[in-house]
Design an enzyme around this catalytic site. Sequence first.
Site, PDB file in Angstrom:
ATOM      1  N   THR A 146       0.786  -1.216   0.000  1.00  0.00           N
ATOM      2  CA  THR A 146       0.000   0.000   0.000  1.00  0.00           C
ATOM      3  C   THR A 146       0.826   1.277   0.000  1.00  0.00           C
ATOM      4  O   THR A 146       0.555   2.192  -0.754  1.00  0.00           O
ATOM      5  CB  THR A 146      -0.935   0.003   1.224  1.00  0.00           C
ATOM      6  OG1 THR A 146      -1.655  -1.225   1.208  1.00  0.00           O
ATOM      7  CG2 THR A 146      -1.886   1.152   1.156  1.00  0.00           C
ATOM      8  N   THR A 184       1.923  -4.945   4.725  1.00  0.00           N
ATOM      9  CA  THR A 184       2.074  -5.248   6.151  1.00  0.00           C
ATOM     10  C   THR A 184       1.985  -6.732   6.482  1.00  0.00           C
ATOM     11  O   THR A 184       2.464  -7.150   7.529  1.00  0.00           O
ATOM     12  CB  THR A 184       1.026  -4.488   6.981  1.00  0.00           C
ATOM     13  OG1 THR A 184      -0.281  -4.867   6.531  1.00  0.00           O
ATOM     14  CG2 THR A 184       1.203  -2.995   6.848  1.00  0.00           C
ATOM     15  N   ASP A 185       1.359  -7.535   5.609  1.00  0.00           N
ATOM     16  CA  ASP A 185       1.093  -8.932   5.998  1.00  0.00           C
ATOM     17  C   ASP A 185       2.339  -9.685   6.439  1.00  0.00           C
ATOM     18  O   ASP A 185       2.340 -10.376   7.440  1.00  0.00           O
ATOM     19  CB  ASP A 185       0.446  -9.697   4.838  1.00  0.00           C
ATOM     20  CG  ASP A 185      -1.061  -9.523   4.811  1.00  0.00           C
ATOM     21  OD1 ASP A 185      -1.554  -8.578   5.450  1.00  0.00           O
ATOM     22  OD2 ASP A 185      -1.735 -10.334   4.162  1.00  0.00           O
ATOM     23  N   LYS A 195       2.974  -8.903  13.455  1.00  0.00           N
ATOM     24  CA  LYS A 195       1.673  -8.301  13.168  1.00  0.00           C
ATOM     25  C   LYS A 195       0.645  -8.967  14.068  1.00  0.00           C
ATOM     26  O   LYS A 195       0.482 -10.188  14.043  1.00  0.00           O
ATOM     27  CB  LYS A 195       1.322  -8.514  11.689  1.00  0.00           C
ATOM     28  CG  LYS A 195       0.065  -7.773  11.257  1.00  0.00           C
ATOM     29  CD  LYS A 195      -0.160  -7.805   9.739  1.00  0.00           C
ATOM     30  CE  LYS A 195      -1.392  -6.971   9.379  1.00  0.00           C
ATOM     31  NZ  LYS A 195      -1.658  -6.936   7.933  1.00  0.00           N
TER      32      LYS A 195
END
Lengths: 460, 460
Positions: free
Chosen positions: B106, B182-183, B261
């Site tokens: 993103t 971010t995953d 995460k």
Amino acid sequence: MIDIFKGYKGKALSVLKQFNIRVWCDAHIKTTRGDFSGIILPRAENDDKNHIVLKLKTGYNVGINVKNITEIKELGYKEAHYKIPEKEFPFTEGKANIKLFGTGGTIASRLDYRTGAVIPAFSPGELYGAVPELADICNLETEKLFAVFSENMGPEQYKKLAIAIGNEIKKGVDGIVIGHGTDTLHHTAAAISYMVQNSPVPIVLVGSQRSSDRPSSDAALNLIHAATTAAESDIAEVVVCMFGPTSDEYGLLHQGTRVRKMHSSYRSTFRTIGDVPIARVTRDKITPIKEDYNRRRKDNKVDILPYFEEKVGMIYYYPNMQPDMIYSMIDNGYKGIVIAGTGLGHVNKPLYPAIRKCKEKGIPVYMTVQTLWGYVHMFVYDTGRDLMSYGVIPAGNMLPEVAYVKLGWALGQTSDIDKVKEIMMTPISNDITKREPYNGYLVYQGGIPEVEEFIRKVHK
Amino acid sequence: MIDIFKGYKGKALSVLKQFNIRVWCDAHIKTTRGDFSGIILPRAENDDKNHIVLKLKTGYNVGINVKNITEIKELGYKEAHYKIPEKEFPFTEGKANIKLFGTGGTIASRLDYRTGAVIPAFSPGELYGAVPELADICNLETEKLFAVFSENMGPEQYKKLAIAIGNEIKKGVDGIVIGHGTDTLHHTAAAISYMVQNSPVPIVLVGSQRSSDRPSSDAALNLIHAATTAAESDIAEVVVCMFGPTSDEYGLLHQGTRVRKMHSSYRSTFRTIGDVPIARVTRDKITPIKEDYNRRRKDNKVDILPYFEEKVGMIYYYPNMQPDMIYSMIDNGYKGIVIAGTGLGHVNKPLYPAIRKCKEKGIPVYMTVQTLWGYVHMFVYDTGRDLMSYGVIPAGNMLPEVAYVKLGWALGQTSDIDKVKEIMMTPISNDITKREPYNGYLVYQGGIPEVEEFIRKVHK
């Protein structure tokens, strides 16, 4: 005359005799796997004939297989008083009748925290001797269902336990306490949440992180909190009762489907994930934190659903994962798979063909998130929608291990995968919730003086 | 004249033309997988010819494969101003020179948070137009290394990224920023912690949980925090820079090997596990929380170790796990396995023969804990010692995913399993620590007014 081989049997007894070693002596043991020094403890387990139990200087107890022992030397000896004063557990008219099931694990087998001894305190009389406060809380009956390490608990034990709970409820018990090793306590809590539904009374799973012969043991207080919850609370849910903070200020009651072991050694290891705990419990009172829980009822009705398909499995995604992991599950006849994916519920492209093959073979695949907090959300990216078109079903905010247990339970009832989906996606005991409250997540609080002080206090 | 098919190519362009649909119109799309309503957005990705991107009313963007589209209706049209005012990024003598690598995800592709548009803002000029504050912080150079979804990052990308970082450091850059989905950002952070050692400058991984066309986007502020850290901090470590609280009060810098995460959608998703974050960062300053980190140096020396054996895997234990999972890894030629065990590092007895077979075959097996917090401790129970006698190596308090990355990296350097063990058990960038600080763990804080207020505030 003192029995210097207190509790030892079979080969273990022979080895002690061979080296002329007494229980309670300070010993140095040489084995083929390394050397150990510590105090030879009396035996706790009933049937084991192969291990000598040693208290190390770290406070941990280890069981040493005698087949590996090459030599034992006695370094010193100090007689200890380790007998639990066994008294008959008093029956008090008007107090709640509580049934305590033992499954193995620390809390059921070791409760004498005064003498440094490891004692299988489990009969009501022994428990009364070790934790006399219990008699102020309830009338207690105990039954040892199994004696297995927590990591060996599985579907067979879940089903037997559910049936035993059902029988007690039908007989009119006021509450159930289940002593359990902590490693897989949360898996069992989830299984019992599914297999025992609409209970009229509290069902409280409890364990301890430090065995009761250690000064910092949480065994006695957890048991007091659990008995108090079972006897006095109006929370007719399957809950886990363990320390809230690492200090002994209070316990927390966690919903059986939303709890997870989050620290390998802290006493405050169990945390409610994606929600707040149901209640806080001290010796004196139970303070609800949530309001939406099932209330205690006066009837004896309960639904016992002791089903489990053992051919289910879980895959925990990591970067560069290859499809062979899933193909081998297909080849080995697995009937359902839970994936713990990344982020909102993703896996890499190389797995797609294997997932498509699951669909062809009629093997349902459910997606959960390894972040633990938050929801699967597979509509955001095209990759997620691809996975859904291959049959992957997003499992909301179900924890991965809870989804695994629920899938085994659902497939144990039916092989119709539409019915399985209906069962999976129907929320049970808040395993799927509409939203996660803001204070159910963890925030690093460093730098806020009140918070730092609070954290320091609860870690004293 | 406005190009009404802004950015669309190939089949996607044909489908828009076929239904006479303009970018920025409010559309209803019928597909074989269900219907969607929203605004047709201009395209961000470069090479994709197969998807139409739609902004749903929820604020999420979805990419719809045109092959599934059966109909598109235009419901309304409102022209939007979506061009990023591209200006030349100013060069200021004396400011730090920062290199920003794009990997996809993103933050690198969508940065115009003012217009509701999805724009691939990535060149220095575009970034300056979108986030003019960046020019106050540093002189920026950008390079797009890959454009892959985070879940498709893997060893090939890790190695290329490490080599690219090494080249920049040798050329004398003052800091590195890496934009990343971010995953699996934490897996890449661990990989870079191993592949890039003794860096003289900060290496900052950054992502965003909400794309920059959403009002709540964290993209711009995360990028400002990351650039500030790269340009001004003395922290010459591989760190992840993301929101601390869910609100935008400050960012946190997490060590690359101790971060995970922990929420699928919150902006405060990254948490340091088993430690405290290295520092807090705002627009104005960087406040260290820890003291023991590598300091920035003036030389250009760095060790680049771009190695990875792809035949490694991870097994996440669950009750009743059967050995077929491990046997199939042996049959499929895996050269190393990480287990995320229960409690102090346990699995059930049915797995023992498979684990013994790993030892026979010379496949190293490392044990980690799925509690995430705390240490593997396999000397406490006989079962743990059994596992160690079968060759299982306890990996301290290494996170399971970090142990997986490290094992791939170690086996990429040598197939001598004693040397692999030496590499694995040598702490690197705090992947194994001697102790976990009391305030690195999470405590449910309900009921303490100051804490509740703090949590409410940071969740505003």
